[in-house]
Design a protein around this motif. Structure first.
Motif, short mmCIF file in Angstrom:
data_model
loop_
_atom_site.label_atom_id
_atom_site.label_comp_id
_atom_site.label_asym_id
_atom_site.label_seq_id
_atom_site.Cartn_x
_atom_site.Cartn_y
_atom_site.Cartn_z
N LEU A 186 0.83 -1.21 0.00
CA LEU A 186 0.00 0.00 0.00
C LEU A 186 0.86 1.26 0.00
CD1 LEU A 186 -0.32 1.50 3.05
CD2 LEU A 186 -1.47 -0.65 3.54
N HIS A 187 2.06 1.17 0.58
CA HIS A 187 2.97 2.32 0.54
C HIS A 187 3.45 2.59 -0.88
CE1 HIS A 187 6.17 5.11 1.33
NE2 HIS A 187 7.11 4.23 1.02
N ALA A 188 3.82 1.54 -1.60
CA ALA A 188 4.31 1.72 -2.97
C ALA A 188 3.22 2.24 -3.89
CB ALA A 188 4.87 0.40 -3.49
N LEU A 189 2.02 1.67 -3.79
CA LEU A 189 0.94 2.06 -4.70
C LEU A 189 0.51 3.50 -4.50
CD1 LEU A 189 -0.89 0.95 -6.95
CD2 LEU A 189 -2.57 0.40 -5.18
N THR A 190 0.62 4.01 -3.28
CA THR A 190 0.20 5.39 -3.00
C THR A 190 1.37 6.37 -3.05
OG1 THR A 190 0.38 4.90 -0.62
CG2 THR A 190 -1.79 4.72 -1.63
N ASP A 193 9.60 6.25 -3.52
CA ASP A 193 10.70 6.86 -4.26
C ASP A 193 10.62 6.60 -5.76
OD1 ASP A 193 11.61 7.80 -1.89
OD2 ASP A 193 13.33 6.45 -1.72
N SER A 194 10.11 5.46 -6.16
CA SER A 194 10.12 5.09 -7.58
C SER A 194 8.72 5.00 -8.20
CB SER A 194 10.82 3.73 -7.75
OG SER A 194 10.18 2.73 -6.99
N VAL A 195 7.68 5.30 -7.43
CA VAL A 195 6.31 5.23 -7.93
C VAL A 195 5.61 6.55 -7.64
CG1 VAL A 195 4.12 3.98 -7.86
CG2 VAL A 195 6.26 2.75 -7.48
N ALA A 196 4.95 7.10 -8.66
CA ALA A 196 4.29 8.39 -8.50
C ALA A 196 3.10 8.28 -7.56
CB ALA A 196 3.83 8.91 -9.87
N ALA A 197 2.92 9.31 -6.73
CA ALA A 197 1.76 9.38 -5.85
C ALA A 197 0.58 9.95 -6.61
CB ALA A 197 2.08 10.25 -4.64
N THR A 198 -0.62 9.69 -6.10
CA THR A 198 -1.85 10.20 -6.70
C THR A 198 -2.37 11.35 -5.86
OG1 THR A 198 -2.34 7.97 -7.48
CG2 THR A 198 -4.12 9.56 -7.56
N TYR A 199 -2.73 12.44 -6.50
CA TYR A 199 -3.17 13.65 -5.81
C TYR A 199 -4.33 13.34 -4.86
CZ TYR A 199 -4.94 18.41 -5.12
OH TYR A 199 -5.37 19.59 -4.57
N GLY A 200 -4.17 13.72 -3.60
CA GLY A 200 -5.25 13.58 -2.63
C GLY A 200 -5.36 12.21 -1.98
N PHE A 281 -2.75 4.41 -15.27
CA PHE A 281 -2.72 3.72 -13.98
C PHE A 281 -2.03 2.36 -14.10
CE2 PHE A 281 -4.83 1.01 -10.73
CZ PHE A 281 -4.35 1.67 -9.60
N GLU A 282 -2.24 1.67 -15.20
CA GLU A 282 -1.62 0.36 -15.39
C GLU A 282 -0.10 0.46 -15.34
OE1 GLU A 282 -3.15 -1.08 -19.06
OE2 GLU A 282 -5.04 -1.81 -18.19
N GLN A 283 0.46 1.52 -15.91
CA GLN A 283 1.92 1.68 -15.87
C GLN A 283 2.41 1.95 -14.45
OE1 GLN A 283 3.82 1.06 -18.62
NE2 GLN A 283 1.81 0.49 -19.45
N ASN A 284 1.63 2.71 -13.68
CA ASN A 284 2.01 2.98 -12.30
C ASN A 284 1.94 1.70 -11.46
OD1 ASN A 284 3.00 5.38 -11.11
ND2 ASN A 284 1.25 5.43 -9.72
N VAL A 285 0.94 0.87 -11.73
CA VAL A 285 0.82 -0.41 -11.02
C VAL A 285 2.01 -1.30 -11.34
CG1 VAL A 285 -0.53 -2.53 -10.81
CG2 VAL A 285 -1.68 -0.31 -10.86
N ARG A 286 2.43 -1.31 -12.59
CA ARG A 286 3.59 -2.12 -12.97
C ARG A 286 4.85 -1.66 -12.23
NH1 ARG A 286 3.37 -5.36 -17.59
NH2 ARG A 286 1.33 -5.38 -18.62
N CYS A 321 19.91 5.91 -18.03
CA CYS A 321 19.00 5.86 -16.89
C CYS A 321 17.65 5.31 -17.34
CB CYS A 321 18.83 7.25 -16.28
SG CYS A 321 17.99 8.43 -17.36
N LEU A 322 16.76 5.12 -16.38
CA LEU A 322 15.40 4.67 -16.66
C LEU A 322 14.45 5.85 -16.47
CD1 LEU A 322 15.37 1.26 -14.75
CD2 LEU A 322 15.45 1.57 -17.22
N ILE A 323 13.47 5.96 -17.35
CA ILE A 323 12.45 7.00 -17.22
C ILE A 323 11.08 6.32 -17.20
CG2 ILE A 323 13.81 8.82 -18.31
CD1 ILE A 323 12.38 8.28 -20.91
N PRO A 324 10.14 6.85 -16.42
CA PRO A 324 8.82 6.21 -16.34
C PRO A 324 8.06 6.31 -17.65
CG PRO A 324 8.84 8.31 -15.16
CD PRO A 324 10.25 8.03 -15.55
N ARG A 325 7.36 5.25 -17.98
CA ARG A 325 6.55 5.22 -19.20
C ARG A 325 5.14 5.69 -18.85
NH1 ARG A 325 6.67 0.07 -20.12
NH2 ARG A 325 8.52 0.08 -21.45
N ASN A 326 4.64 6.68 -19.58
CA ASN A 326 3.30 7.20 -19.31
C ASN A 326 2.22 6.21 -19.71
OD1 ASN A 326 4.27 9.66 -18.33
ND2 ASN A 326 4.38 10.54 -20.38
N MET A 327 2.33 5.69 -20.93
CA MET A 327 1.37 4.72 -21.44
C MET A 327 2.07 3.80 -22.43
SD MET A 327 -2.19 6.87 -21.91
CE MET A 327 -1.44 8.29 -22.70
N GLU A 328 1.42 2.70 -22.76
CA GLU A 328 2.00 1.77 -23.72
C GLU A 328 2.13 2.44 -25.09
OE1 GLU A 328 3.32 -1.06 -23.54
OE2 GLU A 328 2.73 -1.88 -21.60
#
Length: 414
Positions: A186-190, A193-200, A281-286, A321-328
């Motif tokens: 639950l800490h990673a999903l919300t 350091d390597s996973v974006a948080a969701t506003y609110g 959201f699927e990319q953030n879950v991955r 380096c690695l950069i986050p993928r927004n969408m497939e």
């Protein structure tokens, strides 16, 4: 007297070096991780060391090459240095030897801190281990492994900033034992350091959902099906947004919240207050799945073999380096008819590379309706592949194209 073990950062040692260069505490036992985290057991004597440089690699090399310091500092103490090599080096009475039991191919400093802190707690149950750190990831890992490893020793986490409170990890793990087993997920999903948080959506809300029975027990499990992981994460995040109706689409949750908010007010809601679309959201879950899998393997010598580029990351070969993928790849950022409503007027040699480009400024791709043409010469990073949208039936100079395109009168890049 119970032995005291402490984890401190290089920044703290730099401060000590500047403030009192003749009174820098030696290390009874410690390790320096790849990003400069230092684990040490506090001593009762004080020694002077050479000025500490910012690079952790240079620091490790400098310590291990200073034979005079090592001979003097390790007469009654043990120093364990973890640098670039997979196997840490232990120094005792000036003699260096490899620590086979602490060998690890993990690269995250947070994981190396946990490995050695838990190792110390297991090795000496009567000891007190203190971690001087402000990193929330480290705190979550400490609480999780304190409970899962059934430790008994005292374990605290203290901020390097004077005046802040000291957290009793032992008491925290005991008090919240019902949710600690899923704390990492639950800490990673919300947001970590390597996973974006969701506003609110913060940790308090996530913990509240966990107490209501929403689970994330598939996140981070190596053999879990990513589709099932995403569905479980969608249900969890939907509950965080107040949508308890079962659904496998974050886009539908987004639409429901939009309808609720616009029904209560004539003003349009802030887009940041809405959940991400299903594709984003699927990319953030991955990414969360990949991160938690590494955390679950923290006490093992090797990280899991799942590749980051298959879990929401892209390799940037230029910057290494690695950069986050927004969408497939191939997924459009907006419906085709919306993309055709905006076009830029960039005509420079480096078309659409700067922020003055109307399409790039709106995080939209350039199309054939733009002055730049949206082809290979266009440098807009949000461009989509030709296969993702079919423009072949509408020529550039047709009346239909002109009617559906709105010139934004954007300035040129130059």
């Amino acid at each position: 007297m119970k032995p005291m073990y402490t984890c401190a950062s290089i920044a703290i040692l730099n401060t000590l070096q500047r403030a009192a260069p003749d009174r820098l505490e030696p290390m009874l036992r410690g390790s320096i991780s790849s990003n400069g985290k230092l684990h040490c057991r506090l001593g009762t004597q004080y020694l002077r060391t050479q000025p500490i440089r910012n690079s952790s690699t240079l620091l490790c090399d400098a310590i291990l090459s200073d034979d005079n310091f090592l001979q003097h500092a390790t007469q009654n103490h043990q120093l364990v240095v973890t640098g670039e090599n997979d196997m840490p080096t232990q120094v005792s009475k000036g003699r260096k030897s490899p620590r086979l039991d602490l060998a690890s191919t993990h690269e995250e400093a947070d994981i190396l801190i946990i490995q050695q802190a838990i190792h110390l707690a297991k090795e000496d149950p009567e000891s007190h281990v203190r971690v001087v750190c402000d990193d929330t990831d480290v705190f979550a890992l400490l609480a999780y492994y304190y409970l899962s490893e059934k430790l008994q020793s005292s374990l605290t986490m203290q901020s390097p900033i004077m005046g802040r409170s000291c957290i009793d990890v032992k008491e925290t793990a005991r008090k919240y034992s019902a949710i600690v087993p899923e704390l990492l997920a639950l800490h990673a999903l919300t947001g970590c350091d390597s996973v974006a948080a969701t506003y609110g959506i913060g940790k308090t809300k996530a913990i509240a959902m966990a107490r209501k029975g929403y689970t994330l027990d598939q996140l981070g499990k190596p053999l879990a099906n990513i589709v099932e992981v995403t569905e479980q994460a969608t249900a969890f995040m939907g509950a965080c947004y107040g949508i308890t109706t079962p659904t496998s689409s974050m886009t539908k949750i987004r639409q429901k919240l939009w309808a609720q908010q616009t029904g209560k007010s004539t003003a349009a809601p802030k887009l940041c207050s809405l959940p991400p679309t299903t594709e984003a959201f699927e990319q953030n879950v991955r990414r969360a799945h990949h991160q938690v899998a590494h955390w679950y393997s923290a006490l093992s010598g090797d990280p899991p073999t799942n590749a980051a580029v298959e879990h929401g990351w892209e390799a940037d070969d230029t910057n290494k380096c690695l950069i986050p993928r927004n969408m497939e790849d191939g997924v459009t950022y907006a419906p085709e008819h919306i993309l055709k409503l905006v076009r830029c007027g960039c005509t420079s040699e480096r078309a659409c590379r700067g922020g003055k480009c109307g399409c790039m400024g709106r995080q939209l791709p350039c199309t054939m309706f733009c002055t730049c043409g949206g082809g290979t010469a266009c440098s807009n990073p949000f461009n989509i592949t030709e296969s993702a949208t079919d423009h072949a039936d509408i020529p550039d100079d047709s009346d239909e194209a002109n009617d559906r395109a709105m010139n934004v009168d954007d300035e040129d890049d130059e």
